[in-house]
Design an enzyme around this catalytic site. Sequence first.
Site, PDB file in Angstrom:
ATOM      1  N   ASP A   1       0.854  -1.196   0.000  1.00 24.87           N
ATOM      2  CA  ASP A   1       0.000   0.000   0.000  1.00 24.87           C
ATOM      3  C   ASP A   1       0.878   1.231   0.000  1.00 24.87           C
ATOM      4  O   ASP A   1       2.042   1.175   0.354  1.00 24.87           O
ATOM      5  CB  ASP A   1      -0.962  -0.015   1.195  1.00 24.87           C
TER       6      ASP A   1
ATOM      7  N   VAL B   1     -19.698  -0.700  -2.448  1.00 25.85           N
ATOM      8  CA  VAL B   1     -19.248  -1.460  -1.278  1.00 25.85           C
ATOM      9  C   VAL B   1     -18.956  -0.469  -0.148  1.00 25.85           C
ATOM     10  O   VAL B   1     -18.331   0.572  -0.390  1.00 25.85           O
ATOM     11  CB  VAL B   1     -17.936  -2.228  -1.584  1.00 25.85           C
TER      12      VAL B   1
ATOM     13  N   ASN C   1      -5.994  -5.007  -5.970  1.00 28.89           N
ATOM     14  CA  ASN C   1      -7.125  -4.311  -5.352  1.00 28.89           C
ATOM     15  C   ASN C   1      -6.925  -2.799  -5.257  1.00 28.89           C
ATOM     16  O   ASN C   1      -7.900  -2.056  -5.160  1.00 28.89           O
ATOM     17  CB  ASN C   1      -7.352  -4.921  -3.949  1.00 28.89           C
TER      18      ASN C   1
ATOM     19  N   ASP D   1       4.001   2.002  -3.857  1.00 28.59           N
ATOM     20  CA  ASP D   1       3.047   2.706  -4.715  1.00 28.59           C
ATOM     21  C   ASP D   1       3.009   1.934  -6.034  1.00 28.59           C
ATOM     22  O   ASP D   1       4.028   1.834  -6.723  1.00 28.59           O
ATOM     23  CB  ASP D   1       3.533   4.143  -4.936  1.00 28.59           C
ATOM     24  N   VAL D   2       1.839   1.413  -6.398  1.00 26.85           N
ATOM     25  CA  VAL D   2       1.785   0.549  -7.591  1.00 26.85           C
ATOM     26  C   VAL D   2       2.006   1.322  -8.893  1.00 26.85           C
ATOM     27  O   VAL D   2       2.197   0.714  -9.941  1.00 26.85           O
ATOM     28  CB  VAL D   2       0.459  -0.261  -7.682  1.00 26.85           C
TER      29      VAL D   2
ATOM     30  N   TYR E   1     -12.836   6.684 -14.678  1.00 26.26           N
ATOM     31  CA  TYR E   1     -12.807   5.512 -13.781  1.00 26.26           C
ATOM     32  C   TYR E   1     -13.286   4.274 -14.530  1.00 26.26           C
ATOM     33  O   TYR E   1     -12.666   3.206 -14.472  1.00 26.26           O
ATOM     34  CB  TYR E   1     -13.694   5.790 -12.563  1.00 26.26           C
TER      35      TYR E   1
ATOM     36  N   LYS F   1     -11.282   0.764 -15.323  1.00 23.55           N
ATOM     37  CA  LYS F   1     -11.763  -0.529 -14.830  1.00 23.55           C
ATOM     38  C   LYS F   1     -12.150  -1.468 -15.976  1.00 23.55           C
ATOM     39  O   LYS F   1     -12.044  -2.690 -15.853  1.00 23.55           O
ATOM     40  CB  LYS F   1     -12.948  -0.327 -13.874  1.00 23.55           C
TER      41      LYS F   1
HETATM   42  N1  LIG Z   1     -15.984   1.123  -2.796  1.00 29.89           N
HETATM   43  C1  LIG Z   1     -16.743   0.725  -3.800  1.00 29.89           C
HETATM   44  O1  LIG Z   1     -17.947   0.956  -3.836  1.00 29.89           O
HETATM   45  C2  LIG Z   1     -16.120  -0.070  -4.916  1.00 29.89           C
HETATM   46  C3  LIG Z   1     -16.954  -0.722  -5.828  1.00 29.89           C
HETATM   47  C4  LIG Z   1     -16.380  -1.481  -6.844  1.00 29.89           C
HETATM   48  C5  LIG Z   1     -14.993  -1.564  -6.930  1.00 29.89           C
HETATM   49  N2  LIG Z   1     -14.210  -0.906  -6.040  1.00 29.89           N
HETATM   50  C6  LIG Z   1     -12.757  -1.083  -6.135  1.00 29.89           C
HETATM   51  O2  LIG Z   1     -12.342  -1.887  -5.044  1.00 29.89           O
HETATM   52  C7  LIG Z   1     -10.984  -1.604  -4.689  1.00 29.89           C
HETATM   53  C8  LIG Z   1     -10.854  -1.314  -3.202  1.00 29.89           C
HETATM   54  O3  LIG Z   1     -11.586  -0.132  -2.918  1.00 29.89           O
HETATM   55  P1  LIG Z   1     -12.012   0.341  -1.446  1.00 29.89           P
HETATM   56  O4  LIG Z   1     -13.455   0.684  -1.555  1.00 29.89           O
HETATM   57  O5  LIG Z   1     -11.551  -0.610  -0.402  1.00 29.89           O
HETATM   58  O6  LIG Z   1     -11.176   1.726  -1.413  1.00 29.89           O
HETATM   59  P2  LIG Z   1     -10.288   2.431  -0.282  1.00 29.89           P
HETATM   60  O7  LIG Z   1      -9.904   3.776  -0.820  1.00 29.89           O
HETATM   61  O8  LIG Z   1     -10.988   2.405   1.001  1.00 29.89           O
HETATM   62  O9  LIG Z   1      -8.970   1.517  -0.225  1.00 29.89           O
HETATM   63  C9  LIG Z   1      -8.068   1.511  -1.309  1.00 29.89           C
HETATM   64  C10 LIG Z   1      -6.649   1.247  -0.818  1.00 29.89           C
HETATM   65  O10 LIG Z   1      -5.786   1.337  -1.965  1.00 29.89           O
HETATM   66  C11 LIG Z   1      -4.640   2.072  -1.604  1.00 29.89           C
HETATM   67  N3  LIG Z   1      -4.018   2.677  -2.793  1.00 29.89           N
HETATM   68  C12 LIG Z   1      -4.503   3.682  -3.560  1.00 29.89           C
HETATM   69  N4  LIG Z   1      -3.609   4.009  -4.497  1.00 29.89           N
HETATM   70  C13 LIG Z   1      -2.538   3.192  -4.329  1.00 29.89           C
HETATM   71  C14 LIG Z   1      -1.293   3.064  -4.985  1.00 29.89           C
HETATM   72  N5  LIG Z   1      -0.949   3.872  -5.995  1.00 29.89           N
HETATM   73  N6  LIG Z   1      -0.442   2.096  -4.576  1.00 29.89           N
HETATM   74  C15 LIG Z   1      -0.764   1.285  -3.530  1.00 29.89           C
HETATM   75  N7  LIG Z   1      -1.920   1.381  -2.859  1.00 29.89           N
HETATM   76  C16 LIG Z   1      -2.797   2.327  -3.250  1.00 29.89           C
HETATM   77  C17 LIG Z   1      -5.162   3.123  -0.623  1.00 29.89           C
HETATM   78  O11 LIG Z   1      -4.113   3.683   0.157  1.00 29.89           O
HETATM   79  C18 LIG Z   1      -6.157   2.300   0.183  1.00 29.89           C
HETATM   80  O12 LIG Z   1      -5.532   1.653   1.255  1.00 29.89           O
HETATM   81  C19 LIG Z   1     -10.594  -0.435  -5.610  1.00 29.89           C
HETATM   82  O13 LIG Z   1      -9.902  -0.941  -6.743  1.00 29.89           O
HETATM   83  C20 LIG Z   1     -11.917   0.170  -6.007  1.00 29.89           C
HETATM   84  O14 LIG Z   1     -11.823   0.889  -7.206  1.00 29.89           O
HETATM   85  C21 LIG Z   1     -14.741  -0.168  -5.035  1.00 29.89           C
END
Ligand SMILES: NC(=O)c1ccc[n+]([C@@H]2O[C@H](COP(=O)([O-])OP(=O)(O)OC[C@H]3O[C@@H](n4cnc5c(N)ncnc54)[C@H](O)[C@@H]3O)[C@@H](O)[C@H]2O)c1
Length: 273
Positions: A42, A206, A108, A81-82, A173, A177
């Site tokens: 992360d 989510v 993720n 950082d990815v 976005y 995706k």
């Molecule tokens: N929340 C929703 O409703 C939802 C729905 C469908 C898909 N998603 C996807 O699910 C995944 C998880 O989302 P979430 O809701 O837990 O979000 P979140 O923002 O709560 O968590 C995302 C995590 O990714 C980390 N991150 C961001 N950029 C980064 C980078 N460059 N390198 C490393 N880490 C990085 C952040 O620090 C955080 O810890 C994401 O890919 C999001 O797009 C979310």
Amino acid sequence: VPGRATYDFEGSVVAITGGARGQGLAHALRFASAGAQVTVMDRGDGEMPGVSYPLSSRETLADAEAKLAEAGTGSRVRTVDVTDADAVAEAFAELRRDAGRLDILVNNAGVNVVMDLEADPGASWEAMIGVNLMGTLACCREAVPLMRDSGGGRIVNISSLAALVGVRRQVAYAASKAGVLGLTRALAVEAGPYNITVNAICASLVASPQTTFLTRQNPVSLTAGTAGLPYVLPGMNSLKPADVTAAVLWLASEDARFVTGSTLVIDGGRSIK
Ligand SMILES: NC(=O)c1ccc[n+]([C@@H]2O[C@H](COP(=O)([O-])OP(=O)(O)OC[C@H]3O[C@@H](n4cnc5c(N)ncnc54)[C@H](O)[C@@H]3O)[C@@H](O)[C@H]2O)c1
């Protein structure tokens, strides 16, 4: 409906990007409690240019590491950082040195900036395409040879329902995706001969820190506009991280050995209406 799957991932080596909070952390904790040695990657910087809400800070990473430690499987959190291809390469090289293998990768890490197409994108497009698509590509590029040398593996890519249905103010976005879905199918073909499966998950809203920040910033578009599609199933407002975790663990398990290149939709039936 009764019945819940339990999994045994004893001895499995798992990497999860963006696993310091939200859905990624839920996946990491369930893998660790099933016996896996998890490496969370992360960012740990808090802010990211172009992203309108805070990402995980160093403290969030430390908290996640403490929670993971409770499982006693040697799981840990690495600051990666990815979007930094060199840092990604170094993290996977470290996995090769320390664990000697990689069985499962969950891509993720993701960011979502809700904005009109005509708004000044600043660094936002770059952030979304950079983290969601390029970050996934970079991690796959490092993971595949390591999995191949480990005799096979599982890659689970976290896409979104926004990749499948048109959603207002989420053009970039959605593009990032949807790119993940093409990547998933192409890589499934390329890595299949090495006994590596590659699948994607598309979930609707989510409950997570990201959702909390985005809903606060965009009360109308997230509740009425973007989420205007009705759920088919009763009593559903949003998914819990555990609903996605269940799918991740299944796709990563031996039970799903013949599932590859697929897109698993978890949306309460939204996209079929
Ligand atoms: N929340 C929703 O409703 C939802 C729905 C469908 C898909 N998603 C996807 O699910 C995944 C998880 O989302 P979430 O809701 O837990 O979000 P979140 O923002 O709560 O968590 C995302 C995590 O990714 C980390 N991150 C961001 N950029 C980064 C980078 N460059 N390198 C490393 N880490 C990085 C952040 O620090 C955080 O810890 C994401 O890919 C999001 O797009 C979310």
